[in-house]
Design a protein around this motif. Structure first.
Motif, PDB file in Angstrom:
ATOM      1  N   LEU A  14      48.175 121.027  90.675  1.00 17.50           N
ATOM      2  CA  LEU A  14      49.144 120.176  91.351  1.00 17.50           C
ATOM      3  C   LEU A  14      50.512 120.277  90.705  1.00 17.50           C
ATOM      4  N   GLU A  15      51.549 120.140  91.543  1.00 19.99           N
ATOM      5  CA  GLU A  15      52.907 120.011  91.020  1.00 19.99           C
ATOM      6  C   GLU A  15      53.201 118.519  91.000  1.00 19.99           C
ATOM      7  N   TYR A  16      53.410 117.974  89.795  1.00 21.72           N
ATOM      8  CA  TYR A  16      53.583 116.536  89.628  1.00 21.72           C
ATOM      9  C   TYR A  16      54.629 116.290  88.544  1.00 21.72           C
ATOM     10  N   GLU A  17      55.632 115.472  88.840  1.00 22.83           N
ATOM     11  CA  GLU A  17      56.717 115.160  87.899  1.00 22.83           C
ATOM     12  C   GLU A  17      57.280 116.427  87.239  1.00 22.83           C
ATOM     13  N   ASN A  18      57.667 117.393  88.053  1.00 21.77           N
ATOM     14  CA  ASN A  18      58.286 118.650  87.618  1.00 21.77           C
ATOM     15  C   ASN A  18      57.421 119.482  86.670  1.00 21.77           C
ATOM     16  N   GLY A  19      56.112 119.320  86.726  1.00 18.98           N
ATOM     17  CA  GLY A  19      55.209 120.113  85.900  1.00 18.98           C
ATOM     18  C   GLY A  19      54.059 120.632  86.735  1.00 18.98           C
ATOM     19  N   ILE A  20      53.291 121.547  86.158  1.00 18.07           N
ATOM     20  CA  ILE A  20      52.110 122.092  86.815  1.00 18.07           C
ATOM     21  C   ILE A  20      50.898 121.544  86.069  1.00 18.07           C
ATOM     22  N   TRP A  21      50.015 120.872  86.801  1.00 16.80           N
ATOM     23  CA  TRP A  21      48.884 120.181  86.202  1.00 16.80           C
ATOM     24  C   TRP A  21      47.577 120.677  86.814  1.00 16.80           C
ATOM     25  N   LYS A  22      46.552 120.810  85.983  1.00 13.04           N
ATOM     26  CA  LYS A  22      45.211 121.160  86.469  1.00 13.04           C
ATOM     27  C   LYS A  22      44.357 119.903  86.412  1.00 13.04           C
ATOM     28  N   VAL A  23      43.703 119.594  87.520  1.00 14.26           N
ATOM     29  CA  VAL A  23      42.876 118.397  87.603  1.00 14.26           C
ATOM     30  C   VAL A  23      41.555 118.639  86.867  1.00 14.26           C
ATOM     31  N   ALA A  24      41.270 117.769  85.879  1.00 14.04           N
ATOM     32  CA  ALA A  24      40.030 117.891  85.111  1.00 14.04           C
ATOM     33  C   ALA A  24      38.925 117.029  85.714  1.00 14.04           C
ATOM     34  N   LYS A  25      39.248 115.759  85.995  1.00 14.36           N
ATOM     35  CA  LYS A  25      38.255 114.824  86.538  1.00 14.36           C
ATOM     36  C   LYS A  25      38.909 113.941  87.579  1.00 14.36           C
ATOM     37  N   THR A  26      38.106 113.500  88.542  1.00 14.18           N
ATOM     38  CA  THR A  26      38.585 112.531  89.524  1.00 14.18           C
ATOM     39  C   THR A  26      37.528 111.452  89.689  1.00 14.18           C
ATOM     40  N   GLN A  27      37.998 110.243  89.993  1.00 13.81           N
ATOM     41  CA  GLN A  27      37.071 109.153  90.279  1.00 13.81           C
ATOM     42  C   GLN A  27      37.646 108.345  91.431  1.00 13.81           C
ATOM     43  N   HIS A  28      36.918 108.309  92.541  1.00 11.08           N
ATOM     44  CA  HIS A  28      37.355 107.569  93.718  1.00 11.08           C
ATOM     45  C   HIS A  28      36.923 106.119  93.546  1.00 11.08           C
ATOM     46  N   THR A  29      37.877 105.179  93.688  1.00 14.69           N
ATOM     47  CA  THR A  29      37.583 103.767  93.517  1.00 14.69           C
ATOM     48  C   THR A  29      38.025 103.007  94.748  1.00 14.69           C
ATOM     49  N   GLN A  30      37.142 102.138  95.226  1.00 19.43           N
ATOM     50  CA  GLN A  30      37.472 101.310  96.380  1.00 19.43           C
ATOM     51  C   GLN A  30      37.253  99.856  95.964  1.00 19.43           C
ATOM     52  N   PRO A  31      38.320  99.224  95.448  1.00 23.42           N
ATOM     53  CA  PRO A  31      38.166  97.842  94.992  1.00 23.42           C
ATOM     54  C   PRO A  31      37.906  96.902  96.172  1.00 23.42           C
ATOM     55  N   GLY A  32      37.357  95.726  95.878  1.00 22.90           N
ATOM     56  CA  GLY A  32      37.078  94.758  96.932  1.00 22.90           C
ATOM     57  C   GLY A  32      38.345  94.286  97.621  1.00 22.90           C
ATOM     58  N   LYS A  33      39.439  94.261  96.872  1.00 22.21           N
ATOM     59  CA  LYS A  33      40.705  93.802  97.428  1.00 22.21           C
ATOM     60  C   LYS A  33      41.724  94.932  97.254  1.00 22.21           C
ATOM     61  N   GLY A  34      42.481  95.225  98.275  1.00 20.33           N
ATOM     62  CA  GLY A  34      43.479  96.297  98.171  1.00 20.33           C
ATOM     63  C   GLY A  34      42.912  97.623  98.659  1.00 20.33           C
ATOM     64  N   GLY A  35      43.773  98.636  98.656  1.00 22.23           N
ATOM     65  CA  GLY A  35      43.386  99.951  99.172  1.00 22.23           C
ATOM     66  C   GLY A  35      42.658 100.797  98.152  1.00 22.23           C
ATOM     67  N   ALA A  36      41.969 101.804  98.651  1.00 25.73           N
ATOM     68  CA  ALA A  36      41.249 102.741  97.788  1.00 25.73           C
ATOM     69  C   ALA A  36      42.247 103.619  97.034  1.00 25.73           C
ATOM     70  N   PHE A  37      41.809 104.114  95.875  1.00 26.67           N
ATOM     71  CA  PHE A  37      42.661 105.026  95.109  1.00 26.67           C
ATOM     72  C   PHE A  37      41.799 106.040  94.372  1.00 26.67           C
TER      73      PHE A  37
END
Length: 187
Positions: A14-37
């Motif tokens: 990913l290109e993020y904040e003017n740098g090149i980043w490799k994603v190591a881990k992801t965790q999908h969270t869907q809290p009871g209140k608010g949107g998923a992230f």
């Protein structure tokens, strides 16, 4: 190519904040209140920094495609490694720490894959498995069962691996480069 924050997967670049980043881990969270992230752990491919970022589904991020090119490892010179472009025979020097622990498995003439971003080398991929010779192996302890017990051994490149009890010093084995693990006896 823009992707949604919840579509980020491990291994993405990913290109993020003017740098090149490799994603190591992801965790999908869907809290009871608010949107998923998506909670994303990333490593900067240029300077090695690590960060954790929370992306909401409405966030978009630029997914980068890296160019790949075949190179051949020629030799090490201090903390620099010299590679040659297989097509143009042009030589480049890269710092050994770009490869991390995998650098110990480099062999003269080995073909590697360089990942380039805007013509700049940012990572080197070695073959998944290489052959190596055991130079030192502990003796087998009587009474150990062959199925579950492994013993420490040292390879000709100085890397320590665990091997089955029947493997002795001088044996040629196949090793997983990135796991530093015994795969099988070489043919």
């Amino acid at each position: 190519m823009k992707i949604s924050g919840v579509d980020i997967r491990p291994g993405n670049i990913l290109e993020y904040e003017n740098g090149i980043w490799k994603v190591a881990k992801t965790q999908h969270t869907q809290p009871g209140k608010g949107g998923a992230f998506m909670q994303v752990e990333m490593k900067n491919l240029i300077d090695g920094r690590k960060t954790n970022v929370r992306f909401r589904s409405a966030d978009t991020v630029e997914k980068v495609r890296l160019d790949t090119k075949d190179f051949q490892f020629l030799y090490a010179e201090g903390d620099q490694l010299v590679f040659m472009d297989i097509e143009s025979y042009e030589q480049i020097q890269l710092p050994a720490d770009l490869l991390g622990d995998a650098a110990a498995f480099l062999q003269d003439g080995m073909q590697v894959l360089l990942e380039l971003w805007e013509e700049r080398p940012i990572s080197v991929q070695l073959p998944e498995q290489v052959e190596a010779i055991i130079v030192e192996a502990d003796a087998v302890v009587k009474g150990q069962t062959a199925s579950s017990s492994y013993k420490p051994a040292v390879l000709d490149n100085g890397v320590r691996v665990m091997v089955p009890p029947h493997i002795e010093s001088g044996t040629r084995i196949v090793v997983d480069v990135y796991e530093k693990a015994y795969v099988r006896k070489a043919d």
